[in-house]
Design a protein around this motif. Structure first.
Motif, PDB file in Angstrom:
ATOM      1  N   LYS A  40      36.591  48.674  82.402  1.00 39.07           N
ATOM      2  CA  LYS A  40      36.521  47.969  81.120  1.00 39.07           C
ATOM      3  C   LYS A  40      35.200  47.218  80.944  1.00 39.07           C
ATOM      4  O   LYS A  40      34.819  46.896  79.825  1.00 39.07           O
ATOM      5  N   ARG A  56      29.838  39.503  75.420  1.00 36.65           N
ATOM      6  CA  ARG A  56      30.727  40.494  74.791  1.00 36.65           C
ATOM      7  C   ARG A  56      31.938  40.742  75.679  1.00 36.65           C
ATOM      8  O   ARG A  56      33.083  40.772  75.193  1.00 36.65           O
ATOM      9  N   ILE A  57      31.691  40.904  76.968  1.00 34.11           N
ATOM     10  CA  ILE A  57      32.785  41.127  77.919  1.00 34.11           C
ATOM     11  C   ILE A  57      33.715  39.912  77.946  1.00 34.11           C
ATOM     12  O   ILE A  57      34.942  40.042  77.945  1.00 34.11           O
ATOM     13  N   ASP A  98      34.254  37.689  75.601  1.00 38.09           N
ATOM     14  CA  ASP A  98      35.037  37.620  74.359  1.00 38.09           C
ATOM     15  C   ASP A  98      36.170  38.640  74.370  1.00 38.09           C
ATOM     16  O   ASP A  98      37.302  38.335  73.962  1.00 38.09           O
ATOM     17  N   ASP A  99      35.884  39.842  74.856  1.00 38.83           N
ATOM     18  CA  ASP A  99      36.919  40.891  74.907  1.00 38.83           C
ATOM     19  C   ASP A  99      38.071  40.479  75.820  1.00 38.83           C
ATOM     20  O   ASP A  99      39.253  40.658  75.469  1.00 38.83           O
ATOM     21  N   LYS A 138      40.160  37.562  74.309  1.00 38.02           N
ATOM     22  CA  LYS A 138      41.004  38.036  73.213  1.00 38.02           C
ATOM     23  C   LYS A 138      42.167  38.890  73.727  1.00 38.02           C
ATOM     24  O   LYS A 138      43.289  38.798  73.232  1.00 38.02           O
ATOM     25  N   GLU A 139      41.883  39.730  74.725  1.00 33.20           N
ATOM     26  CA  GLU A 139      42.918  40.609  75.261  1.00 33.20           C
ATOM     27  C   GLU A 139      44.083  39.810  75.843  1.00 33.20           C
ATOM     28  O   GLU A 139      45.256  40.126  75.611  1.00 33.20           O
ATOM     29  N   TYR A 152      31.113  32.644  68.894  1.00 33.52           N
ATOM     30  CA  TYR A 152      32.307  32.902  69.694  1.00 33.52           C
ATOM     31  C   TYR A 152      33.303  31.749  69.594  1.00 33.52           C
ATOM     32  O   TYR A 152      32.935  30.599  69.387  1.00 33.52           O
TER      33      TYR A 152
END
Length: 261
Positions: free
Chosen positions: A133, A189-190, A192-193, A196-197, A215
């Motif tokens: 991921k 980016r990682i 934030d992902d 959120k996940e 963010y």
């Protein structure tokens, strides 16, 4: 999720070097909030995170996590609730252990299982899928020692390890500060992902105002041990870096870019 009530921190009390690092801090962070924290050097940002972690003793006040008063709990007791990253990519991983061995350590966090280095087929597949991921090719290097990775790769792996068993809250202390701009953007980016996940309640200290506004859903502004204000909702969504500096000036007086960046 996280509540801080009337918190004060004083370093070197009753000496010529006395420093009132946090002054009457009252803060409530709700479940799922992603709060970015900005402020000048010495504003109390890292001290605030250390208070939540439990590795700084407070002069007065209370710290509540998940409706439990943890004020008197030591750092190791709070570790089951908290994931944390510092700005040093070399921290948070064991350099002479492989990527999958580091993942195994993180996977056992909070459990009472004995330390082991045998990895089952299912665990090995799961760790590789989690590393995939990150889009850094680590899933193809699972038996490589972590010390051979770049700073950005190690910081991404540390982030993955801190959230593999999603913590009640995640504390990020300038975790992209030591990285080059391109790598820092990728780590954000990682970050934030992953947040959120798993919908992880998060506090992130940053000197990058653009990141602070881009963010998360709230921005906490600190100065000289106090909270000057919290930006959120429509007000925050319309703000630029220049607007934040004007906000500082309005509340506290003139503050240059170099003091907040």
């Amino acid at each position: 999720m996280i509540e801080i009530k009337n918190c004060n921190v004083i370093f070197n009390k009753n000496t010529v070097n006395e420093n009132h690092a946090l002054k009457d801090i009252d803060l409530r962070i709700n479940d799922g909030d992603f709060v970015t924290v900005i402020g000048s050097n010495g504003a109390g940002k890292s001290t605030l995170l250390n208070v939540i972690c439990g590795n700084i003793e407070i002069e007065s006040g209370h710290v509540i996590i998940d409706n439990k008063d943890v004020t008197k709990d030591k750092e190791y007791k709070r570790a089951e609730l908290i994931g944390r990253l510092s700005q040093d990519p070399l921290k948070g991983t064991a350099p002479h252990m492989t990527i999958e061995e580091n993942c195994l350590l993180a996977y056992g966090r909070g459990s009472k299982r004995k330390l082991r280095f045998s990895i089952s087929k299912e665990e090995r597949a799961y760790f590789a899928s989690q590393c995939k991921k990150l889009n850094l090719g680590l899933e193809n290097r699972m038996k490589a020692e972590v010390g051979l990775l770049s700073g950005g790769q190690r910081q991404a792996l540390t982030l993955l390890m801190a959230t593999m068993i999603p913590p009640h809250c995640l504390l990020l202390d300038e975790h992209t500060a030591a990285l080059d701009p391109k790598t820092a953007e990728n780590i954000m980016r990682i970050t934030d992902d992953i947040i959120k996940e798993h919908q992880i309640t998060t506090l992130m200290i940053t000197h990058n105002i653009d990141h602070a506004l881009k963010y998360g859903n709230k921005t906490l502004i600190m100065n000289e041990g106090r909270i000057l204000g919290i930006l959120e909702g429509e007000e925050r969504s319309k703000m630029t870096k220049e607007d934040v500096l004007k906000y500082y000036e309005k509340i506290h007086g003139v503050l240059s870019d170099s003091q907040i960046l």
